[in-house]
Design an enzyme around this catalytic site. Sequence first.
Site, mmCIF file in Angstrom:
data_model
loop_
_atom_site.group_PDB
_atom_site.id
_atom_site.type_symbol
_atom_site.label_atom_id
_atom_site.label_comp_id
_atom_site.label_asym_id
_atom_site.label_seq_id
_atom_site.Cartn_x
_atom_site.Cartn_y
_atom_site.Cartn_z
ATOM 1 N N HIS A 1 -8.024 -4.164 -0.770
ATOM 2 C CA HIS A 1 -7.498 -5.507 -1.029
ATOM 3 C C HIS A 1 -8.387 -6.240 -2.015
ATOM 4 O O HIS A 1 -8.290 -7.450 -2.172
ATOM 5 C CB HIS A 1 -7.403 -6.313 0.268
ATOM 6 N N HIS B 1 0.810 -1.222 0.000
ATOM 7 C CA HIS B 1 0.000 0.000 0.000
ATOM 8 C C HIS B 1 0.845 1.275 0.000
ATOM 9 O O HIS B 1 0.337 2.343 0.363
ATOM 10 C CB HIS B 1 -0.907 0.028 1.228
#
Lengths: 333, 333
Positions: free
Chosen positions: A219, A57
């Site tokens: 996700h 991320h």
Amino acid sequence: MKKLINAPSDYVDEMLAGLVAAHPELTLGGESGRCVSRTRPAGDGTVGIATGGGSGHLPLFTGYVGAGLVDACAVGNVFEGPNVQSCIDAIQTAHRGAGVLCLYGNYGGDRMNFDMAVEMTGLEGITCETVLGNDDVASAAPEEAEKRRGVAGIVLLYKAAGAAAAEGRNLSEVAAVARKASAATRSVGVALSPCRVPTATAPNFEIPDDQMEMGMGIHGEPGIWRAPVAKADVVADELFDRVVAELAPGRGDRVVPMINGLGATPLEELYILWRRVSMRLDDAGIAAVQPMVGNFVTSMEMAGASLSMMVLDSELEALIRAPADCPFWRVLP
Amino acid sequence: MKKLINAPSDYVDEMLAGLVAAHPELTLGGESGRCVSRTRPAGDGTVGIATGGGSGHLPLFTGYVGAGLVDACAVGNVFEGPNVQSCIDAIQTAHRGAGVLCLYGNYGGDRMNFDMAVEMTGLEGITCETVLGNDDVASAAPEEAEKRRGVAGIVLLYKAAGAAAAEGRNLSEVAAVARKASAATRSVGVALSPCRVPTATAPNFEIPDDQMEMGMGIHGEPGIWRAPVAKADVVADELFDRVVAELAPGRGDRVVPMINGLGATPLEELYILWRRVSMRLDDAGIAAVQPMVGNFVTSMEMAGASLSMMVLDSELEALIRAPADCPFWRVLP
């Protein structure tokens, strides 16, 4: 989905090695070897802020370690919560005698491991408070806000809490700021394409060539609807309406807006989205403070974007405007 | 290749509207409506720096308008040189009585239009010098360096020339710095996937699902070889070797290295590449000054990366370390 990587099993450790090689202000350490912290820590006696989460991320989470932001970060494998030892490392490293705020996203694995680490460091006499980012309006209904996932809004929580800690406030005051910031922050995203976890052989989800998914998580968690890709202004309007429906800012209110790219979406498109959102804010008589447009919380090569917004009061605005300095975000005095 | 845009023909203007809405320190203006400049210009009597180029490369070119960097930028359509009027606008806006350095990448259309603008503003009494970025070693042989394209290295040229102008040096001195910086800078890139110009119906090139292309240009210009995607360390080694072969830095030398993402390549992979390049520099006894890892010069949603390197002498190092402040790069005093 091509990647410029070496062995998939080395992905996280090699990424971390490169990160600290590029940014000498960050140090990699801890018993786990998976804790990133400030090379020059803040002063003794100020509240520490620990965070953590899965990799994949960037700049989140490790990138927000810096002055006026986060003190230490526990690093998990890609899209996996950090292990207990790295959470312990982050708490111990962040602790400078005044306790530690554990501030991270609302995901089951992260909670379990941080909770255990809080218990274990508590035995050593470190007092912790925990505040969770749960800004994703698409992940559960408003009345079940405690089930909501944390997405890009966490960056604004770091900023507010980090500034409060830098001012020398005590642990319960810093935690109160984080809770207030969390209550004032909402996000929603849209995904256009998947990403692939380096150790996996397939993308994390499938989506047809002409489709987008509103409300998908970072996700690849399922969203609200899937339909052909709409025009940017239509997408921006829906993101805006969904966030505003919950925060209900009124004429004269002040907000920090963030247009966040999920990874593969060009900066040009983020500015096109921001153009529309800024028009909507203007029309509603809402002032944009320090608008943020860029890649702040990504999902590797996923295409898409999210809108986050924090409604400010005078305390939060002062904290958001306070100086901060990490590799990915500098707010000048 | 999905895009979050409105009408393709509005792409550039809407992007620019969003850019200046997000960054009040940037102003969009000029007779062309396609000139981005500093809202608070530098002081009268200092040399101006004008640049320009096609859109689709953010943060390049407009993003580097700021203190200690570029004063004004002419904005073209996607992957097209800026028109003559926008070049004139950029030169006129950058001029503050001490002449203007036109500093941009070596592309035919850009040269033709900037040359004409230099001639026309010359009639108004504005003295210009021109220095071209031609850092891409893959685009022509060393003995034909004047045919080489400009890629990510231009950002380092902005930094050196911008700092020299901010110090109050005169036009020929600032131009000499830019030439010296250009002579000390080389780049090479690798592409993994194409991008699509918004007004086009097909990607700008085709590449098989398992292949990469070494040396490809930022508009998809053909490279040196095409083969299956190699490991990151192998790719980093080749990028490093190709740049070092020309710059020939020796033990004890100091360089600014830049690992640049082309758009869709995650920051994680850029750090994995940097890990290897930094090891190679260490092994060669070469010091890395202010290493840069990120998306500095992109091609929209193209996946891939480039390595740029500038070999420093004491003058260039001081200029690179001087303060600068634009939306995408801040160097603190």
